[in-house]
Scaffold this motif. Structure first.
Motif, PDB file in Angstrom:
ATOM      1  N   VAL A  61       0.654  -1.147   0.362  1.00  0.00           N
ATOM      2  CA  VAL A  61       0.193  -0.346  -0.129  1.00  0.00           C
ATOM      3  C   VAL A  61       0.834   1.571  -0.100  1.00  0.00           C
ATOM      4  O   VAL A  61       1.481   1.339   0.721  1.00  0.00           O
ATOM      5  CB  VAL A  61      -0.786   0.620   1.659  1.00  0.00           C
ATOM      6  CG1 VAL A  61      -1.732   1.676   1.208  1.00  0.00           C
ATOM      7  CG2 VAL A  61      -1.982  -1.092   1.100  1.00  0.00           C
ATOM      8  N   THR A  66      -1.357   6.601   0.069  1.00  0.00           N
ATOM      9  CA  THR A  66      -1.734   7.261   0.562  1.00  0.00           C
ATOM     10  C   THR A  66      -2.352   8.696   1.771  1.00  0.00           C
ATOM     11  O   THR A  66      -3.387   9.836   1.946  1.00  0.00           O
ATOM     12  CB  THR A  66      -2.557   6.143   1.807  1.00  0.00           C
ATOM     13  OG1 THR A  66      -0.618   5.990   2.141  1.00  0.00           O
ATOM     14  CG2 THR A  66      -2.976   4.833   1.174  1.00  0.00           C
ATOM     15  N   GLU A  78      -4.775   5.930   7.008  1.00  0.00           N
ATOM     16  CA  GLU A  78      -4.870   4.747   7.463  1.00  0.00           C
ATOM     17  C   GLU A  78      -6.674   4.639   6.963  1.00  0.00           C
ATOM     18  O   GLU A  78      -7.227   3.430   6.776  1.00  0.00           O
ATOM     19  CB  GLU A  78      -4.711   3.892   9.222  1.00  0.00           C
ATOM     20  CG  GLU A  78      -3.858   4.023   9.977  1.00  0.00           C
ATOM     21  CD  GLU A  78      -3.693   5.480   9.740  1.00  0.00           C
ATOM     22  OE1 GLU A  78      -2.775   6.943  10.114  1.00  0.00           O
ATOM     23  OE2 GLU A  78      -4.410   6.283  11.226  1.00  0.00           O
ATOM     24  N   LEU A  81      -7.091   3.199   1.222  1.00  0.00           N
ATOM     25  CA  LEU A  81      -6.852   2.053   0.885  1.00  0.00           C
ATOM     26  C   LEU A  81      -6.860   2.157  -1.195  1.00  0.00           C
ATOM     27  O   LEU A  81      -7.991   2.286  -1.612  1.00  0.00           O
ATOM     28  CB  LEU A  81      -8.314   0.766   0.904  1.00  0.00           C
ATOM     29  CG  LEU A  81      -7.699  -0.916   0.198  1.00  0.00           C
ATOM     30  CD1 LEU A  81      -6.096  -1.670   0.694  1.00  0.00           C
ATOM     31  CD2 LEU A  81      -8.168  -2.232   0.309  1.00  0.00           C
ATOM     32  N   LEU A 232     -12.153  -1.864   6.533  1.00  0.00           N
ATOM     33  CA  LEU A 232     -10.858  -1.490   5.047  1.00  0.00           C
ATOM     34  C   LEU A 232      -9.511  -2.655   5.480  1.00  0.00           C
ATOM     35  O   LEU A 232      -9.616  -3.169   3.847  1.00  0.00           O
ATOM     36  CB  LEU A 232     -10.095  -0.794   4.944  1.00  0.00           C
ATOM     37  CG  LEU A 232     -10.282   0.834   4.790  1.00  0.00           C
ATOM     38  CD1 LEU A 232      -9.000   2.167   4.432  1.00  0.00           C
ATOM     39  CD2 LEU A 232     -11.139   0.589   3.307  1.00  0.00           C
ATOM     40  N   ALA A 236      -9.266  -5.753   2.731  1.00  0.00           N
ATOM     41  CA  ALA A 236      -7.893  -5.589   1.891  1.00  0.00           C
ATOM     42  C   ALA A 236      -7.904  -7.388   1.934  1.00  0.00           C
ATOM     43  O   ALA A 236      -6.376  -7.889   1.268  1.00  0.00           O
ATOM     44  CB  ALA A 236      -7.331  -4.851   2.780  1.00  0.00           C
ATOM     45  N   LYS A 239      -7.210  -8.362  -1.148  1.00  0.00           N
ATOM     46  CA  LYS A 239      -6.546  -7.963  -2.891  1.00  0.00           C
ATOM     47  C   LYS A 239      -5.022  -8.522  -2.997  1.00  0.00           C
ATOM     48  O   LYS A 239      -4.641  -8.689  -2.188  1.00  0.00           O
ATOM     49  CB  LYS A 239      -5.885  -6.356  -1.756  1.00  0.00           C
ATOM     50  CG  LYS A 239      -4.827  -5.674  -2.402  1.00  0.00           C
ATOM     51  CD  LYS A 239      -4.345  -4.251  -0.472  1.00  0.00           C
ATOM     52  CE  LYS A 239      -3.149  -3.809  -1.561  1.00  0.00           C
ATOM     53  NZ  LYS A 239      -1.821  -4.497  -1.658  1.00  0.00           N
TER      54      LYS A 239
END
Ligand SMILES: *Cc1c(COP(=O)(O)O)cnc(C)c1O
Length: 353
Positions: A61, A66, A78, A81, A232, A236, A239
């Protein structure tokens, strides 16, 4: 005998809008791209990118991306995503929340990729029709369905209609499952603030943003899911390990940092949208008021399929949804640059002459 799961055999593949070969001379008003170029700062970030970095994997990530998104959307990093387009986040949501024995609800007509992902996961689709000629969000229908996962595109595509904040608030508060508010077109709405406050307030709400429309970076493939870190973290798990490449993350961060560029281009698109709405209306077309960068419009007295074909023959691509009876008499037309819109109007006059 098929090698595929029965739900895959039973479903239809998603059909994207036609992309002409790079450099082809067409007026492309079929996939809601931005007619203006991306931020020069984003382009510079791409040019200056150190390709040696591609030897190693990117961060799973991107912290730079972000951090840039967190700054713009006023949330902690945080809470962000990144995805390979917001399509990627839609896939992760379907994979992590829905599946056999579970339901995905969405109002119709809407972005058909929600249905595609429900079908891939073997989830049941619950479709609540938008209400009346104004395509009003069917809040009660979606609340009644109370599906494990609910998608609402706001503003919606292909209608361009935006739901009032109060309706989304009722959905967020009333649903026990996940509510995904897909704000692909938020940059073309009034204040562009969207539903981020709902994500801050409700544990079950995720807001999607994309760089594909307002930021003129559809080819880069960057979307963002914004929600509380617990939600999230679950999403994730579905992901790809490295879903966003190092170059795209760098360019996207620079694009996000240049809000002034995005806002100026969005304002130009909005001005053109209002102008094109008036011009089509003057030609006898029925145009739904739009809060996005496209119009859903019915040709004057004409057959939408015929006009679609005639425009295509003149090198003008728009979108036609023949299969859906509620919009089969209309075309979805992306608001282009002033030259594109003039070419569209000239072609329409030519066709009806
Ligand atoms: C264009 C669009 C998107 C953006 O998808 P990306 O994968 O980010 O390019 C998402 N949702 C809707 C409803 C759209 O129309």
């Amino acid at each position: 005998m098929s090698v595929f799961r029965s739900n895959i055999d039973a479903m239809e593949a998603y059909v994207p809008g036609e992309q002409a070969a790079p450099g082809a001379k067409v007026v492309k008003l079929n996939t809601n791209e931005n007619p203006y170029p991306p931020s020069p700062k984003a382009v510079a970030a791409g040019r200056e990118f150190d390709y040696e970095r591609l030897r190693v994997y990117p961060q799973a990530v991107s912290r730079k991306l972000t951090a840039a998104a967190a700054q713009v959307f006023d949330v902690p990093p945080e809470w962000v995503l990144p995805g390979n387009g917001s399509d990627d986040i839609i896939m992760m949501l379907a994979r992590s929340v829905a599946g056999a024995g579970r339901r995905i609800a969405y109002p119709v007509p809407t972005f058909t990729f929600y249905q595609t992902q429900a079908q891939v996961e073997g989830a049941r689709c619950v479709e609540a029709p938008y209400e009346g000629d104004g395509f009003v969000l069917p809040v009660e229908g979606l609340l009644e369905a109370n599906a494990e996962l609910t998608f609402v595109a706001n503003p919606n595509s292909p209608t361009g209609v935006a739901a009032p904040a109060e309706q989304l608030e009722r959905l967020a508060a009333g649903l026990s499952g996940v509510l995904c508010i897909d704000e692909a077109y938020v940059d073309f709405t009034g204040d562009g603030r969207g539903a981020l406050d709902l994500a801050r307030k409700h544990e079950n709400v995720i807001v999607l943003r994309t760089l594909s429309k307002g930021y003129s970076l559809a080819g880069l493939r960057i979307g963002l899911g914004i929600a509380n870190p617990d939600l999230l973290a679950g999403v994730a798990k579905a992901k790809q390990i490295y879903n966003v490449d190092a170059l795209a993350a760098e360019v996207a961060a620079a694009a996000l940092e240049d809000q002034a560029w995005k806002n100026a281009n969005a304002a130009r698109v909005v001005a053109s949208r209002e102008k094109l709405t008036a011009e089509l209306t003057a030609l006898g077309w029925r145009v739904l008021p739009s809060a996005a960068n496209f119009l859903l419009a019915g040709p004057a007295g004409g057959d939408a399929a015929e006009v679609f074909k005639a425009l295509r023959e003149r090198g003008i691509y728009v979108r036609y949804y023949g299969k859906d009876p509620r919009i089969a008499d209309r075309l979805r037309i992306t608001v282009g640059g002033e030259e594109d819109n003039a070419a569209l109007l000239a072609a329409i006059k030519d066709i009806s002459a």
